[in-house]
Design a protein around this motif. Structure first.
Motif, mmCIF file in Angstrom:
data_model
loop_
_atom_site.group_PDB
_atom_site.id
_atom_site.type_symbol
_atom_site.label_atom_id
_atom_site.label_comp_id
_atom_site.label_asym_id
_atom_site.label_seq_id
_atom_site.Cartn_x
_atom_site.Cartn_y
_atom_site.Cartn_z
ATOM 1 N N GLY A 34 0.816 -1.203 0.000
ATOM 2 C CA GLY A 34 0.000 0.000 0.000
ATOM 3 C C GLY A 34 0.855 1.261 0.000
ATOM 4 O O GLY A 34 0.573 2.214 -0.741
ATOM 5 N N VAL A 51 2.542 1.692 -3.471
ATOM 6 C CA VAL A 51 1.581 2.194 -4.460
ATOM 7 C C VAL A 51 1.335 3.682 -4.264
ATOM 8 O O VAL A 51 1.293 4.459 -5.222
ATOM 9 C CB VAL A 51 0.262 1.395 -4.371
ATOM 10 N N ARG A 52 1.186 4.097 -3.017
ATOM 11 C CA ARG A 52 0.946 5.529 -2.750
ATOM 12 C C ARG A 52 2.132 6.377 -3.164
ATOM 13 O O ARG A 52 1.964 7.475 -3.704
ATOM 14 C CB ARG A 52 0.640 5.734 -1.266
ATOM 15 N N ALA A 103 -6.826 1.021 -7.770
ATOM 16 C CA ALA A 103 -5.396 0.735 -7.609
ATOM 17 C C ALA A 103 -5.157 -0.745 -7.338
ATOM 18 O O ALA A 103 -4.191 -1.336 -7.829
ATOM 19 C CB ALA A 103 -4.820 1.587 -6.480
ATOM 20 N N LYS A 104 -6.052 -1.379 -6.578
ATOM 21 C CA LYS A 104 -5.920 -2.806 -6.309
ATOM 22 C C LYS A 104 -6.122 -3.614 -7.589
ATOM 23 O O LYS A 104 -5.423 -4.610 -7.821
ATOM 24 C CB LYS A 104 -6.925 -3.233 -5.244
ATOM 25 N N LEU A 114 -2.650 -3.735 1.586
ATOM 26 C CA LEU A 114 -3.392 -2.837 0.688
ATOM 27 C C LEU A 114 -4.654 -2.276 1.338
ATOM 28 O O LEU A 114 -5.447 -1.609 0.661
ATOM 29 C CB LEU A 114 -3.771 -3.585 -0.594
ATOM 30 N N PRO A 154 0.136 4.081 -8.857
ATOM 31 C CA PRO A 154 -0.547 2.794 -9.028
ATOM 32 C C PRO A 154 -0.105 2.021 -10.263
ATOM 33 O O PRO A 154 -0.498 0.868 -10.438
ATOM 34 C CB PRO A 154 -2.014 3.196 -9.133
ATOM 35 N N THR A 196 -6.356 1.073 0.342
ATOM 36 C CA THR A 196 -6.070 1.397 -1.053
ATOM 37 C C THR A 196 -7.357 1.281 -1.862
ATOM 38 O O THR A 196 -8.133 0.347 -1.675
ATOM 39 C CB THR A 196 -5.011 0.433 -1.625
#
Length: 321
Positions: A261, A264-265, A302-303, A295, A269, A298
């Motif tokens: 998570g 990704v941030r 994005a997932k 995640l 993404p 999230t």
């Protein structure tokens, strides 16, 4: 499915691998060799260049045979970058064989940079075919003895430290830290020297080498870009900042123990993609559960990119074949 490594279903018997995919629920899986990358790179850096390319060709034929059992298995074909003409010819062979990706060393080939303009024939073929170029753990060993880092780091005056298998042949905490250094350097060089600028549709995958390093690496490259652009004409020719090339063209698989998570941030993404690492023990017993936990919070878009869309983007034509 709790059995891993040689005991895992389909780890080396190709007839069993489709059953493993059925149980895991995977629609496709990139397949890599486990122990050969370091030896392929050592041969590439050796004195017998013909042997290095013959070795790679044997590897690619065995990969094709293993993956022939099920179209969901996406094999990777090794392309040594040592000799410009041979590299271009082998890239063509890999594509014509129907393999799904060009596997290249994340370490520097002997005698020239991986960004050398004469290797553009390799990148152009992959781009035209719609196939990715991938790095895999073990392809960045940079010492003469084939080790990832100087073994003197382990001479600490204490007892020998076992790896997470309980043996002495895999990674421990200290050499784990060196895993991403080769892809970081090689990809930065490819970006700075304009390879991704010249081949904007070419995708690179960094597989089984973690991803926690990606956000700071992106910022570090942007810092280098700002610091050296005034004096370096190659940087002045780039139409994007280095971090923007990463989001557009580079994908990386985090380990289940990492905070996906957060990655990704911080990285965006577009970069991270799921990997079970099956049948390796590094993937853990419950990789999806651990990824889901990291995640939490999230957003669903994005997932979806992490579990599906980023791999589709990376794999390209291999999924359409």
């Amino acid at each position: 499915l709790l059995r891993k490594n040689w005991a895992a279903t389909g780890s080396f018997l190709k007839q069993d691998r489709p059953r493993a995919l059925d149980l895991l629920g995977f629609q496709s899986q990139l397949v890599f060799n486990t122990f050969v990358n370091g030896k392929l790179l050592a041969a590439e850096r050796g004195d017998d260049v013909a042997f290095a390319y013959g070795f790679a060709r044997a590897h690619n034929r065995s990969m094709l045979d293993f993956c022939s059992i099920d179209r969901r298995l996406l094999g990777t074909g090794y392309v040594p970058l040592r000799d410009f003409e041979r590299a271009a010819a082998m890239a063509r062979e890999v594509i014509e064989m129907g393999l799904a990706a060009l596997l290249v060393p994340s370490g520097c080939p002997r005698g020239h940079s991986p960004s050398h303009v004469a290797l553009d024939h390799v990148w152009a073929q992959a781009e035209e075919a719609g196939l990715p170029v991938v790095f895999h753990v073990g392809g960045g060993h940079r010492l003469a003895d084939g080790k990832l880092l100087d073994m003197d780091y382990f001479e600490n005056g204490g007892p020998r430290v076992p790896d997470f298998h309980g043996g002495d042949e895999n990674f421990r905490s200290v050499d784990y830290m060196a895993i991403p250094t080769a892809p970081m350097q090689t990809l930065a060089t490819l970006i700075f020297d304009g390879v991704l600028e010249r081949h904007p549709r070419l995708k690179f995958g960094v597989i089984e080498q973690g991803a926690s390093w990606v956000p700071s690496w992106m910022r570090f490259m942007d810092s280098a870009f700002d610091a050296f652009r005034r004096r370096e004409e190659r940087l002045q020719k780039l139409s994007l900042r280095p971090s923007e090339y990463v989001r557009r063209q580079i994908r990386a698989t985090p380990y289940p123990t990492e905070d996906v998570g957060w990655i990704v941030r911080e990285a965006g993404p577009e970069v991270c993609l799921f990997s079970s690492d099956y049948p390796h023990v590094e993937g853990g017993r419950h990789p999806i559960k651990r990824f889901e936990e990291s995640l939490a919070g999230t957003d669903e878009a994005a997932k979806q990119r992490f579990y599906h869309e980023n791999f589709v983007d990376l794999a390209g034509a291999a999924l359409r074949g």
